[in-house]
Design a protein around this motif. Structure first.
Motif, short mmCIF file in Angstrom:
data_model
loop_
_atom_site.label_atom_id
_atom_site.label_comp_id
_atom_site.label_asym_id
_atom_site.label_seq_id
_atom_site.Cartn_x
_atom_site.Cartn_y
_atom_site.Cartn_z
N LYS A 2 27.14 38.27 15.69
CA LYS A 2 27.83 37.52 15.84
C LYS A 2 27.29 36.55 17.06
CE LYS A 2 32.44 36.45 19.41
NZ LYS A 2 32.82 37.52 20.34
N SER A 3 26.40 36.85 17.62
CA SER A 3 25.16 35.14 18.21
C SER A 3 24.50 34.58 17.42
CB SER A 3 24.33 36.09 19.37
OG SER A 3 23.49 35.34 19.51
N LYS A 4 23.79 34.84 15.65
CA LYS A 4 23.56 34.67 14.90
C LYS A 4 24.13 33.67 14.08
CE LYS A 4 19.64 37.44 14.06
NZ LYS A 4 19.41 38.40 15.02
N TRP A 5 25.08 34.53 14.36
CA TRP A 5 26.47 33.46 13.20
C TRP A 5 27.01 32.33 13.77
CZ3 TRP A 5 28.52 32.15 8.95
CH2 TRP A 5 29.37 32.00 8.68
N GLU A 6 27.04 32.15 15.70
CA GLU A 6 27.77 31.49 16.27
C GLU A 6 26.63 29.97 15.81
OE1 GLU A 6 30.31 30.71 17.85
OE2 GLU A 6 31.05 32.49 17.28
N GLY A 7 25.24 30.51 15.86
CA GLY A 7 24.07 28.97 15.43
C GLY A 7 24.53 28.35 14.58
N ILE A 8 24.26 29.06 13.59
CA ILE A 8 24.95 28.98 12.25
C ILE A 8 25.99 28.15 11.26
CG2 ILE A 8 22.79 30.41 11.31
CD1 ILE A 8 24.80 32.26 9.80
N LYS A 9 27.18 28.81 11.92
CA LYS A 9 28.55 28.60 11.41
C LYS A 9 28.43 27.37 11.09
CE LYS A 9 31.78 29.18 15.70
NZ LYS A 9 32.53 29.36 15.49
N GLY A 10 28.23 25.81 12.00
CA GLY A 10 28.90 24.75 11.40
C GLY A 10 27.44 24.25 10.69
N ALA A 11 26.83 24.54 10.48
CA ALA A 11 25.59 24.13 9.54
C ALA A 11 26.09 23.38 8.34
CB ALA A 11 24.51 25.16 9.01
N ARG A 12 24.98 21.43 8.03
CA ARG A 12 26.28 21.21 7.27
C ARG A 12 25.20 20.24 5.97
NH1 ARG A 12 30.65 23.17 8.75
NH2 ARG A 12 31.77 22.81 9.47
N GLY A 13 25.92 20.32 5.13
CA GLY A 13 24.74 19.91 3.63
C GLY A 13 23.16 20.13 4.19
N PHE A 14 22.90 19.13 4.67
CA PHE A 14 21.42 18.73 4.83
C PHE A 14 20.53 19.51 5.17
CE2 PHE A 14 22.89 16.02 8.12
CZ PHE A 14 22.17 16.69 9.20
N THR A 33 12.94 14.08 11.20
CA THR A 33 13.99 13.78 11.57
C THR A 33 14.73 15.51 10.82
OG1 THR A 33 14.10 11.81 11.93
CG2 THR A 33 16.00 13.57 12.52
N MET A 34 14.83 15.57 8.85
CA MET A 34 16.23 16.16 9.02
C MET A 34 15.37 17.64 8.52
SD MET A 34 17.54 14.51 5.73
CE MET A 34 17.37 15.45 4.57
N ILE A 35 13.77 18.06 8.97
CA ILE A 35 13.03 19.09 8.55
C ILE A 35 13.56 19.48 10.02
CG2 ILE A 35 10.85 20.57 8.66
CD1 ILE A 35 10.39 17.84 6.36
N GLY A 36 13.30 19.19 11.22
CA GLY A 36 14.08 19.95 12.11
C GLY A 36 15.54 20.31 12.64
N CYS A 37 16.40 19.86 11.19
CA CYS A 37 17.66 20.31 11.02
C CYS A 37 17.36 20.91 10.34
CB CYS A 37 19.05 19.32 11.59
SG CYS A 37 18.95 17.83 11.78
N SER A 38 16.67 22.09 9.49
CA SER A 38 17.23 22.54 9.05
C SER A 38 17.79 23.99 9.61
CB SER A 38 16.06 22.92 8.21
OG SER A 38 16.38 24.44 7.40
N LYS A 39 18.42 24.59 9.14
CA LYS A 39 19.07 26.22 9.71
C LYS A 39 19.01 27.19 9.07
CE LYS A 39 22.05 24.78 13.10
NZ LYS A 39 21.72 24.89 14.32
N VAL A 54 21.04 22.93 4.81
CA VAL A 54 21.15 24.15 4.07
C VAL A 54 20.59 23.57 3.08
CG1 VAL A 54 22.10 26.40 3.44
CG2 VAL A 54 22.84 25.19 5.31
N SER A 55 19.68 24.40 2.48
CA SER A 55 18.63 23.99 1.43
C SER A 55 20.19 24.91 0.38
CB SER A 55 17.27 24.67 1.73
OG SER A 55 17.48 25.78 0.96
N ALA A 56 19.28 23.99 -1.32
CA ALA A 56 20.96 24.75 -2.34
C ALA A 56 20.05 26.27 -1.95
CB ALA A 56 20.59 24.26 -2.98
N GLU A 57 19.16 26.58 -1.93
CA GLU A 57 18.29 28.03 -2.27
C GLU A 57 19.04 29.25 -1.43
OE1 GLU A 57 14.91 30.71 -1.88
OE2 GLU A 57 14.71 28.56 -2.22
N THR A 58 19.48 28.08 -0.14
CA THR A 58 19.81 29.25 0.79
C THR A 58 21.02 28.95 0.84
OG1 THR A 58 18.33 29.15 2.53
CG2 THR A 58 20.11 29.60 3.30
#
Length: 95
Positions: A50-62, A2-8, A64-68
């Motif tokens: 701006k469009s890409k930012w809107e899709g990622i700005k709310g990404a949290r912890g799990f 489930t977490m893999i599908g949530c990766s940003k 986003v990988s540490a590398e990213t």
């Protein structure tokens, strides 16, 4: 699984690639004295970024990988420094 599908990571990397490219183009134009060209380069990609930012700005912890996360920080530092440096180095052209 489930977490893999949530990766940003993919979306973030796409944003960073575009941001880096736009920044590089703007710095080149500023260094060449083409301030209007730098603005045009930014304006051409502004909505896409701006469009890409809107899709990622709310990404949290799990999401986003540490590398990213590290890549995001490095990109922000590099792009900010590059633009600031170009503006300072070419301040007479900008005036």
């Amino acid at each position: 699984l489930t977490m893999i599908g949530c990766s940003k990571d993919g979306e973030i990397n796409a944003f960073l690639t575009e941001w880096d490219a736009v920044t590089n183009e703007m710095v080149q134009k500023i260094n060449a004295g083409d301030i209007d060209g730098a603005k045009t380069a930014f304006d051409a990609k502004k909505e896409s970024m701006k469009s890409k930012w809107e899709g990622i700005k709310g990404a949290r912890g799990f999401q986003v990988s540490a590398e990213t996360q590290k890549k995001m920080q490095e990109s922000a530092t590099k792009n900010t420094s590059a633009l600031t440096g170009a503006m300072i180095a070419n301040s007479m052209k900008l005036a």
